[in-house]
Every structure is written in C-alpha cells, then in structure tokens.
Design a protein around this motif. Sequence first.
Motif, short mmCIF file in Angstrom:
data_model
loop_
_atom_site.label_atom_id
_atom_site.label_comp_id
_atom_site.label_asym_id
_atom_site.label_seq_id
_atom_site.Cartn_x
_atom_site.Cartn_y
_atom_site.Cartn_z
N PRO A 198 -4.82 -75.79 -32.09
CA PRO A 198 -4.03 -76.90 -31.81
C PRO A 198 -3.88 -77.12 -30.37
O PRO A 198 -3.48 -75.80 -29.64
CB PRO A 198 -2.97 -76.98 -32.87
N ILE A 199 -3.38 -78.24 -29.84
CA ILE A 199 -3.15 -78.51 -28.60
C ILE A 199 -1.79 -79.02 -28.43
O ILE A 199 -1.11 -79.41 -29.24
CB ILE A 199 -3.94 -79.83 -27.96
N VAL A 200 -1.19 -78.00 -27.61
CA VAL A 200 0.34 -78.20 -27.06
C VAL A 200 0.47 -78.69 -25.78
O VAL A 200 -0.21 -77.97 -24.75
CB VAL A 200 1.01 -76.93 -27.28
N LEU A 201 1.24 -79.71 -25.68
CA LEU A 201 1.50 -80.36 -24.20
C LEU A 201 2.87 -79.95 -23.79
O LEU A 201 3.79 -80.00 -24.37
CB LEU A 201 1.31 -81.54 -24.00
N VAL A 202 3.01 -78.99 -22.35
CA VAL A 202 4.41 -78.59 -21.98
C VAL A 202 4.56 -79.53 -20.70
O VAL A 202 3.67 -79.77 -19.77
CB VAL A 202 4.41 -77.28 -21.76
N THR A 203 5.77 -79.90 -20.54
CA THR A 203 6.54 -80.64 -19.27
C THR A 203 7.98 -79.98 -19.33
O THR A 203 8.26 -79.06 -20.12
CB THR A 203 6.49 -81.91 -19.58
N GLY A 262 -1.86 -66.76 -28.20
CA GLY A 262 -3.25 -67.03 -28.49
C GLY A 262 -3.60 -67.86 -29.84
O GLY A 262 -4.87 -67.79 -30.28
N LEU A 263 -2.84 -68.50 -29.99
CA LEU A 263 -2.77 -69.66 -31.15
C LEU A 263 -3.32 -71.15 -30.66
O LEU A 263 -3.61 -71.79 -31.65
CB LEU A 263 -1.57 -69.55 -32.10
N TYR A 264 -2.99 -71.38 -29.66
CA TYR A 264 -2.83 -72.91 -28.96
C TYR A 264 -3.79 -72.90 -27.82
O TYR A 264 -3.97 -72.09 -27.14
CB TYR A 264 -1.42 -73.37 -28.87
N ASN A 265 -4.30 -74.33 -27.65
CA ASN A 265 -4.61 -74.84 -26.38
C ASN A 265 -3.53 -75.39 -25.51
O ASN A 265 -3.05 -76.40 -26.05
CB ASN A 265 -5.84 -75.74 -26.65
N VAL A 266 -3.02 -74.39 -24.44
CA VAL A 266 -1.76 -75.01 -23.96
C VAL A 266 -2.13 -75.71 -22.62
O VAL A 266 -2.93 -75.41 -21.57
CB VAL A 266 -1.23 -73.61 -23.49
N HIS A 267 -1.54 -77.07 -22.53
CA HIS A 267 -1.70 -77.64 -21.40
C HIS A 267 -0.54 -78.15 -20.84
O HIS A 267 0.42 -78.20 -21.37
CB HIS A 267 -2.33 -79.13 -21.93
#
Length: 385
Positions: free
Chosen positions: A61-66, A87-92
């Motif tokens: 899953p994709i997680v978006l951070v701001t 190692g579980l996420y696509n980090v953006h």
Amino acid sequence: MASKNNGLNAALVSNLQDVLSKRRGGNEEVVGSDGSAEEAPSTSDSVDVTAAEEEIDESKPIVLVTNGDGIDSPGLVSLVEALVREGLYNVHVCAPQTDKSASAHSTTPGETIAASSVNIKGATAFEVAGTPVDCISLGLSGALFAWSKPILVISGINQGSSCGHQMFYSGAVAGAREALISGVPSLSISLNWKKEESQASDFKDAVGVCLALINATIRDIEKGVFPKDCSLNIEIPTSPSSNKGFKVTKQSTWRQSPSWQAVSANRHPGAGNFMSNQQSLGAQLAQLGRDASAAGAARRFTTQKKSIVEIESVGVAGKTDTRVKKYFRLEFVAKEQEHTDEDLDIKALEDGFVSVTPLSLLPKLDTETQAAASEWISKALNADQ
C-alpha cells in the motif's frame, strides 16, 4: 533585427546572471548583456514533475507523508525512516520546503510553486514551495505522482502540541484535514515539545510509540473496518518513552496565547530580496528603481513603544497621501490553564497519556462517528498488546 544595447555594465550583468542561474525552482529567463532573453540552466534537484515516474511495488500500500515543520525537520525524517524500515509500504513524501507550522488551511491559488525531488533513502520525496495543504492537494491530484490514491496520509511528526483550538492554526492538522476532504483516511501526529526539556532524539521515541497505531490503521483500512469520515489527531507527551498509554479524548478549547510584539525593521525590506520575486533581469532592475523611488519618498521615522512608524508622503495629482507603516511579529506563548475534564486532549497530554482525538469535517463530531472511532481505537490498541 539587431538587439539594442541596454547600457548596463557588462560585469554587473554577468554577476546578476550568475546569481539567477543558481536559483532553485526550474528554468529562469534572464537578460543577456545585449538585452536579449536567455534561458538559465536548471538546478540538478529540480525536475519536470509531470514526467516524474517511479516504480511502485503494487503489492504494498502507498502511504503519503507531509508535515508543517518542513521536509528537513527531525519529526518527519524519523517517521519516514521508520516507515521505510517496516518494509510494508510504498512511502511517498510531499512536504513544505520550509517551516509552515502555523499556516492553518491556507493554499496558494494562482501562483506557480516549485516541487523539487529530494533524496530520502527508500522513499520517493518532493519538497514543495507551498503550504501543507498545497502539498497534500498536489500529491493527491495525480499531477505529481504516478499513482492515483494512497491508502493513508500521515502528517507529522509536528514539533509542538496541536491540541484544542491550536488545531485551527496547525499546518500539520490542516494537511490531514485536506486528505480527509479528498476522501483519504489520515492521521496527524504531534510531539508536546518543550524547549527546556525536549531533544531531537525524542522524535524517534515518538515514532516508536505511534508506529503500532499506524500499522493498525492501515491494516483495518484494507479490511474496510476503519471508521469513515474522521481523522485521528495523535498527541504524544513530552517524554514519549515514559507515556502512560493511549487515551481516546475530545477536542478541548485550549490554545497558546497569541502575542504581538512591535519590532523595528529595515525601511524597505522588499528592496533586499526583490530579485527572488521577479522573472527577468529587466523586471528586477525596474523593481530596484521603484524601491529606490519609494525610499526617496519616505520622509521621516517616528519611534513609539519600540516599534518603527514609517510616514510616507506621496504626491498624487497635487494631493498628499500620508500613510503610517508599523512592524510587528507574532509569537505563540504557552500559558498555564487548569483542566478538570479527564476526557479532554490537553488534560490527557499533560497527565502523560498519548491523546487520540477523532476529528470530523462536520462542525461537531456526531455521536455515532465518535462512538465508532472510540471503539475502533480501543480494539486496535488491545490487538497490538
């Protein structure tokens, strides 16, 4: 047709071109020594974001951070590093280039803002010359990233409490709220930073405290059992590693006191940074001329109560327009307040608990949503113990 000589000193033009070519934010148009327009080279860390394509492991899953404190803040860095290690996420990451911690829900419509790639190991990251709301709006628009929608938006970790009415000032909470407006579940996370007690390593401890709740949130979003139409505001006490546990709370009316201080300032501060706001050398020189004229029009200064009062006399069609200009700076000052309701966010935080407050887009969180969110939080925390 030959270009006219602009009459400028060649060395001056060369120096200005050199300064402009080093500015960040993409290609700039500058003026050559013969008056013709030239394109300055782009910087290495600015990219054509419309062409930014990254490989995505679709199984994650994709997680978006701001955040509100800026992309280089230790809170965001600690959070992103921990998410990558999982190692579980696509980090953006799409975060403000500079500190926008008290920008609230402000945006910059009608203006061109730069998004520059940033090297954060294991993550795809951009710094944006805008507010946290700009960052989330851009990140979810499809214009910056190749994917269409993340599973979760996380805003934080903010340096300083965002409890109570302080949420309305907080850029971090606003970033999470913008995600909720766009239909994406979100968390905002803040550390109750105290200047005389806190240190940078506390952010790593804060991540350790809330990581289980982040994982539980993503897990239950995938299952379809995470409460809808609400965001969670997580407040971590000053000493994260010695917290007394999680507590579901209600938003209080607490806030820091705004304190306006009269200050002195340069007579015309705009003259010092006029180059950063113009698109060409010709426009910049014209602005310099206007600033010089404005400086000549200023007639006197009067000092009152430590502030600088500027009196400008400008003649227009035989009339004199007198304008008074004063300079002030806003700071938020913590003040002692007594809180008796054990269910309030600020009371739980001061007592050493991790406060978790469900927030809604509605003026007041309805009873059904409050109950559903409280039940989910209790189950999620118990499941990870």
